[in-house]
Design a protein around this motif. Sequence first.
Motif, PDB file in Angstrom:
ATOM      1  N   VAL A  20       2.792   7.849   5.721  1.00 41.47           N
ATOM      2  CA  VAL A  20       2.656   8.663   4.513  1.00 41.47           C
ATOM      3  C   VAL A  20       2.291  10.096   4.894  1.00 41.47           C
ATOM      4  CG1 VAL A  20       1.341   8.962   2.400  1.00 41.47           C
ATOM      5  CG2 VAL A  20       2.033   6.680   3.124  1.00 41.47           C
ATOM      6  N   ASP A  21       1.378  10.234   5.855  1.00 42.92           N
ATOM      7  CA  ASP A  21       1.028  11.580   6.315  1.00 42.92           C
ATOM      8  C   ASP A  21       2.222  12.220   6.997  1.00 42.92           C
ATOM      9  OD1 ASP A  21      -1.632  11.014   5.600  1.00 42.92           O
ATOM     10  OD2 ASP A  21      -1.878   9.944   7.482  1.00 42.92           O
ATOM     11  N   GLY A  22       2.979  11.399   7.728  1.00 47.37           N
ATOM     12  CA  GLY A  22       4.106  11.941   8.478  1.00 47.37           C
ATOM     13  C   GLY A  22       5.282  12.299   7.604  1.00 47.37           C
ATOM     14  N   CYS A  23       5.411  11.655   6.465  1.00 48.71           N
ATOM     15  CA  CYS A  23       6.570  11.891   5.613  1.00 48.71           C
ATOM     16  C   CYS A  23       6.565  13.347   5.135  1.00 48.71           C
ATOM     17  CB  CYS A  23       6.548  10.947   4.419  1.00 48.71           C
ATOM     18  SG  CYS A  23       8.018  11.079   3.407  1.00 48.71           S
ATOM     19  N   PRO A  24       7.597  14.115   5.462  1.00 51.99           N
ATOM     20  CA  PRO A  24       7.575  15.530   5.069  1.00 51.99           C
ATOM     21  C   PRO A  24       7.830  15.731   3.577  1.00 51.99           C
ATOM     22  CG  PRO A  24       9.626  15.039   6.210  1.00 51.99           C
ATOM     23  CD  PRO A  24       8.806  13.777   6.242  1.00 51.99           C
ATOM     24  N   VAL A  25       8.317  14.691   2.903  1.00 54.35           N
ATOM     25  CA  VAL A  25       8.549  14.785   1.461  1.00 54.35           C
ATOM     26  C   VAL A  25       7.802  13.644   0.775  1.00 54.35           C
ATOM     27  CG1 VAL A  25      10.775  15.942   1.630  1.00 54.35           C
ATOM     28  CG2 VAL A  25      10.674  13.469   1.691  1.00 54.35           C
ATOM     29  N   GLY A  26       8.050  13.447  -0.475  1.00 54.41           N
ATOM     30  CA  GLY A  26       7.309  12.432  -1.210  1.00 54.41           C
ATOM     31  C   GLY A  26       7.967  11.072  -1.226  1.00 54.41           C
ATOM     32  N   ALA A  27       8.731  10.758  -0.185  1.00 63.34           N
ATOM     33  CA  ALA A  27       9.428   9.474  -0.189  1.00 63.34           C
ATOM     34  C   ALA A  27       8.472   8.317   0.029  1.00 63.34           C
ATOM     35  CB  ALA A  27      10.508   9.463   0.883  1.00 63.34           C
ATOM     36  N   LEU A  28       7.428   8.559   0.801  1.00 55.60           N
ATOM     37  CA  LEU A  28       6.438   7.515   1.041  1.00 55.60           C
ATOM     38  C   LEU A  28       5.103   8.044   0.537  1.00 55.60           C
ATOM     39  CD1 LEU A  28       7.507   6.681   4.682  1.00 55.60           C
ATOM     40  CD2 LEU A  28       7.979   5.303   2.677  1.00 55.60           C
TER      41      LEU A  28
ATOM     42  N   LYS B 232       0.795  -1.230   0.000  1.00 61.47           N
ATOM     43  CA  LYS B 232       0.000   0.000   0.000  1.00 61.47           C
ATOM     44  C   LYS B 232       0.823   1.275   0.000  1.00 61.47           C
ATOM     45  CE  LYS B 232      -1.154  -1.054   4.802  1.00 61.47           C
ATOM     46  NZ  LYS B 232      -2.254  -1.415   5.682  1.00 61.47           N
ATOM     47  N   ILE B 233       2.122   1.158   0.160  1.00 60.48           N
ATOM     48  CA  ILE B 233       2.956   2.359   0.154  1.00 60.48           C
ATOM     49  C   ILE B 233       4.031   2.205  -0.912  1.00 60.48           C
ATOM     50  CG2 ILE B 233       4.629   3.701   1.476  1.00 60.48           C
ATOM     51  CD1 ILE B 233       3.068   3.045   3.955  1.00 60.48           C
ATOM     52  N   MET B 234       4.241   3.272  -1.655  1.00 57.17           N
ATOM     53  CA  MET B 234       5.323   3.267  -2.617  1.00 57.17           C
ATOM     54  C   MET B 234       6.471   4.072  -2.014  1.00 57.17           C
ATOM     55  SD  MET B 234       5.629   1.776  -5.440  1.00 57.17           S
ATOM     56  CE  MET B 234       4.497   1.715  -6.804  1.00 57.17           C
ATOM     57  N   MET B 235       7.626   3.432  -1.911  1.00 55.03           N
ATOM     58  CA  MET B 235       8.748   4.083  -1.238  1.00 55.03           C
ATOM     59  C   MET B 235       9.787   4.513  -2.265  1.00 55.03           C
ATOM     60  SD  MET B 235      10.914   2.566   1.900  1.00 55.03           S
ATOM     61  CE  MET B 235      11.840   1.353   0.966  1.00 55.03           C
ATOM     62  N   ASP B 236      10.226   5.738  -2.128  1.00 55.15           N
ATOM     63  CA  ASP B 236      11.217   6.292  -3.041  1.00 55.15           C
ATOM     64  C   ASP B 236      12.368   6.829  -2.195  1.00 55.15           C
ATOM     65  OD1 ASP B 236      12.727   7.906  -4.665  1.00 55.15           O
ATOM     66  OD2 ASP B 236      11.025   8.569  -5.876  1.00 55.15           O
ATOM     67  N   SER B 237      13.410   6.043  -2.056  1.00 52.87           N
ATOM     68  CA  SER B 237      14.503   6.438  -1.154  1.00 52.87           C
ATOM     69  C   SER B 237      15.208   7.690  -1.623  1.00 52.87           C
ATOM     70  CB  SER B 237      15.531   5.322  -1.060  1.00 52.87           C
ATOM     71  OG  SER B 237      14.921   4.124  -0.779  1.00 52.87           O
ATOM     72  N   GLN B 238      15.134   7.951  -2.912  1.00 53.96           N
ATOM     73  CA  GLN B 238      15.873   9.090  -3.421  1.00 53.96           C
ATOM     74  C   GLN B 238      15.281  10.420  -2.972  1.00 53.96           C
ATOM     75  OE1 GLN B 238      16.842   8.351  -7.426  1.00 53.96           O
ATOM     76  NE2 GLN B 238      18.243  10.052  -7.558  1.00 53.96           N
ATOM     77  N   ARG B 239      13.965  10.432  -2.786  1.00 54.50           N
ATOM     78  CA  ARG B 239      13.339  11.667  -2.317  1.00 54.50           C
ATOM     79  C   ARG B 239      13.520  11.850  -0.816  1.00 54.50           C
ATOM     80  NH1 ARG B 239       7.607  10.611  -5.145  1.00 54.50           N
ATOM     81  NH2 ARG B 239       8.145  11.081  -7.296  1.00 54.50           N
ATOM     82  N   CYS B 240      13.895  10.776  -0.146  1.00 49.83           N
ATOM     83  CA  CYS B 240      13.926  10.784   1.317  1.00 49.83           C
ATOM     84  C   CYS B 240      14.963  11.776   1.837  1.00 49.83           C
ATOM     85  CB  CYS B 240      14.251   9.380   1.799  1.00 49.83           C
ATOM     86  SG  CYS B 240      14.431   9.239   3.563  1.00 49.83           S
ATOM     87  N   ILE B 241      14.602  12.495   2.900  1.00 48.20           N
ATOM     88  CA  ILE B 241      15.563  13.408   3.513  1.00 48.20           C
ATOM     89  C   ILE B 241      16.051  12.869   4.860  1.00 48.20           C
ATOM     90  CG2 ILE B 241      14.719  15.467   2.328  1.00 48.20           C
ATOM     91  CD1 ILE B 241      13.276  16.136   5.002  1.00 48.20           C
ATOM     92  N   GLU B 242      15.837  11.604   5.112  1.00 54.17           N
ATOM     93  CA  GLU B 242      16.330  10.926   6.315  1.00 54.17           C
ATOM     94  C   GLU B 242      15.879  11.607   7.603  1.00 54.17           C
ATOM     95  OE1 GLU B 242      18.791  11.384   3.754  1.00 54.17           O
ATOM     96  OE2 GLU B 242      18.490   9.338   3.047  1.00 54.17           O
ATOM     97  N   CYS B 243      14.602  11.935   7.683  1.00 56.08           N
ATOM     98  CA  CYS B 243      14.108  12.588   8.903  1.00 56.08           C
ATOM     99  C   CYS B 243      13.794  11.562   9.976  1.00 56.08           C
ATOM    100  CB  CYS B 243      12.867  13.413   8.600  1.00 56.08           C
ATOM    101  SG  CYS B 243      11.410  12.413   8.263  1.00 56.08           S
ATOM    102  N   SER B 244      13.619  10.312   9.594  1.00 52.61           N
ATOM    103  CA  SER B 244      13.368   9.179  10.499  1.00 52.61           C
ATOM    104  C   SER B 244      11.997   9.223  11.174  1.00 52.61           C
ATOM    105  CB  SER B 244      14.476   9.037  11.558  1.00 52.61           C
ATOM    106  OG  SER B 244      14.283   9.921  12.629  1.00 52.61           O
TER     107      SER B 244
END
Lengths: 454, 555
Positions: B220-228, B165-177
């Motif tokens: 997904v709501d918590g992700c500050p960018v489009g990584a999830l 149900k989630i598409m993960m894109d590590s490249q967009r991730c800013i490692e906020c954890s």
Amino acid sequence: MAAKETRIIYRHIGADAWNASIDKYLSDGGYSILSETVRRPREELCAEMEKSKLRGRGGAGFPCGMKWKFLDRKSGKPIYLVCNADESEPGTCKDRLLIYQDPHQIIEGIMCASYAINAAQAFIYIRGEYINGYRILMNAIEEARKKNFVGKNICGSDYSCEITVTRGAGCYVCGEETGLLSSLSGDRAYPRIKPPYFPAVMGLYDCPTAVNNVETLCWVPQIFKMGGEAFSKMGNPLDPGTHIWGVSGLVQKPGRYEIETGACTLGELLYDLCGGPLAGRRFKAVIPGGSSMKILRWDEKFSIKDKDGAQKEVRTEDIPLDADSFMKCGTAIGSCGIIVMDNTVDMVEALANLNQFYAHESCGQCTPCREGTMWMSRITKRICEGWGREEDVALLKSVADNMCGRTICALGEGAAWPTQSNVSKFKEEYYEKIRRQKKVGGQARLDNNSYRLI
Amino acid sequence: MENEKVTVNINGCNYEVGAGLNVLEACRSVGVEVPFFCYHPKLKVAGSCRMCLVTIGTPARDRATGELLKKEDGSPEISWMPKPAIACGTKVSQNMHVVTDSEFIKSCRESVLEFLLLNHPLDCPICDKAGECKLQEYANTFGRGESRYIENKNVKPKKVMVAGKIMMDSQRCIECSRCIRFCREFIGRSTFSFTKRGSKTEISVYPNSDNDSNYLLNVVDGCPVGALTEKAFRFKMRTWFLKVTDSICGESSAGINVRVWSRNGKIYRITPRRNDAVNDMWMTDSGRYIHYRFEAKNRMSVARIDSSPCDLGYAAERCLEILKLGKVAIVANAWQSVEEMFLMKRLADACGAKIYMISHVGADDGKLLSADRTPNMRGAFLTGLLDSYPPKDFKGLGAAIDAGEVGTVLCFREDLKDFGLEQKQLKAANIIYCGALENNISASAKICIPLRTEFEKNGSWVNRQFRIQKFNMAVQAPENTFADIDFLSFLLSELEGSHFDAPSAEDVRAEMAKSIVAMKDAVHIPASGLPLDSSQFASVDFPEEDAMHYSRQKK
């Protein structure tokens, strides 16, 4: 002042017919201090430590007595002692010799310190690469346990303490104390934010923890024996004791030299003890305390206040070997790993080498260090490969400035300082290299790809 | 403690802020914006993004005496920290000084954004997060506009499916954890984790393992960018085209506060809305797809009498005639709003009908999916429809039909056939079915009245904490449907003779406040809901277990 060594911690290192066995150590009066220590009141021992003004030998130089004083003793949680043997700073290998050749001195130090702070358990976090060191320590602890120096009712007292040895997995940040504690408790080795994770309050498993370097712990029995007062009079009063200077790089006789603080100058160490530069070369620069400290040009001049308060101008080679003097010259002794560079060294390539190390070792937790180290490393690599631009010099400095002081742990600064100091002190060399390579142009640049790492 | 205040000087002005807050929340509480990525009000502080750096100073003390130092003009001397500190990880203290608008802090933010954007793919045009992306927003507000980075960007895995149900894109991730912390702290299991080190750090999950959880989409709501990004919403609609309506999740009696995102009458997604007393900032994954229940193919679109379509008004008239015959039983349900229940009770009184309800009970997960799978069972108690917790089926109604006491069943939403009524009992009574969806009995009912879904009307529900919460109309109802309130008030005006024509939910609540003591304050319900007095229902045996912000009443 004639340069001479004062071997206290290193008294056994390289000695004739010495080995790491407990018999050798006992024959030299080993563990006698421990058996006396466990019969003294703890308050007295901690007071001795505070009086001694011993500064931690791991790199930050934080007074050890203060560290113990800050331990939260009222929380009711167990107190832990962690011996930081994750020696991974480039240019530093002072603890390695102690671990390999004199493990019982470390164990005695750990047990003395554990008793003094009433630690429930002691840990040794050893660098993963020191595989033999791990075996030697395990063996030594087993020997000490048989003689009742480790374990239950140490030396007949009612104090019991075990030592656990944990191997790291080869990570530079594990040397940072909170990173080490994260790793030791089974997490990724991420340094923790302070507040609230001060090790003295919320350390290992959120319990108060004292994290001390191997060398610092080796000092503990010595201080308990001679008394804090006597120790504090040894060498420079602001930084008493001795330092083990690990000299590496381009000198005749690199090695470890234990010298009383302030007893001789950098020049005396490098010329008299280390035999000076290689034949036909000149010293160009020195990194005084492991790669993370700011570099010094050999022809630099500093204006520092001496003991009497008079301003005087000193050259790099006249800086006395103690923490205080280096601090006044805008750098620090860190872990006392001197890296010497002579006139054959290309400073850009030297920095590229260091930056590559930091980019590889950044833990990746906080933004400035994670991205900044990688960026700086790519810039210096590009300059070395012949694709430098003149604006890269300012850019490098700017990236380093943006990292410095804005990260979770001190390694952000440790990664930024080499670039900051290197770029500002050897600016001309950067421009010259960039211009020279621009002239060569085209295919030649590509051929120049295989640059040399020192 | 909660109301304790401390004085904090923010950018030269003194403010009273709550003691125990961190500097970031304190600044927000007085309207000073401090940007942040990794901080999340409901998760542990990570302090890793370094976006919220501020300069902090505390009153200086004399080292020897410990007394506060004063400047010449009598104002306290401030000792400023040499390095900037993270606002999210620093607690406020009396007379703390905070600077958030200096050139230095601006340069800190600018540099952090520059660092974050070095390896960010900048694929905003095809990113679902665009429009609600913190990175995009801050890059616009605090960024330097152009990049000084000429090297190649890091390449990391894109399009990694997580738990279907989630598409993960590590490249967009800013490692906020944030996702890592959410899974660890709320779900109680490490689903996400970092792998690799330094700039190559990437967010990853255990491959080929069951990473699913009914709360996973909160990351997904918590992700500050489009990584999830949520698979169901991916590439469906740009967020800025969507209309947001505050609503309540009807999945269970937890009463999760939600936002409904819709456009042109179609609901695209449902996300949680913050309510610190109910659901913090989370919701269940199953609750996000609850609007699928009301898809067009399931909807009852037209009024029917004896299975032939007819005019809505005519059907209502016929319905009234049958009710007037007497021997009526009313089947209510706990999806109806409190207002509708209030009218229902009056309707029952007006035609002398008995009210039957059943419970819908499932497994309680101890978090936000409670055992009672209806949103408004407490409302039925408050309005007097119920006095004890209802049974699981309609056996009682069946017996009444068999005994000839009931000739007409006015059934709202419930599927009588699935819950205990036999075919012959259904045949024996006139069934009037009112509901939004087709079900087993709508086909055979004498009269079918199409009603509206909870997304198409206003109203309020009372959750397991006896907190009354308002939901609003998110999408327009299809034509030829009755709002429950309109239908009930139409019947009432005819049966009671009262002039009570087409009232709004507010009108009914005002009426209710007059006659129900516990509801006397519930005319205007604040956005965070209003706790009601529940003491008179202490003896009722509710099925919910102890959960987030809810503890079962001790008997």
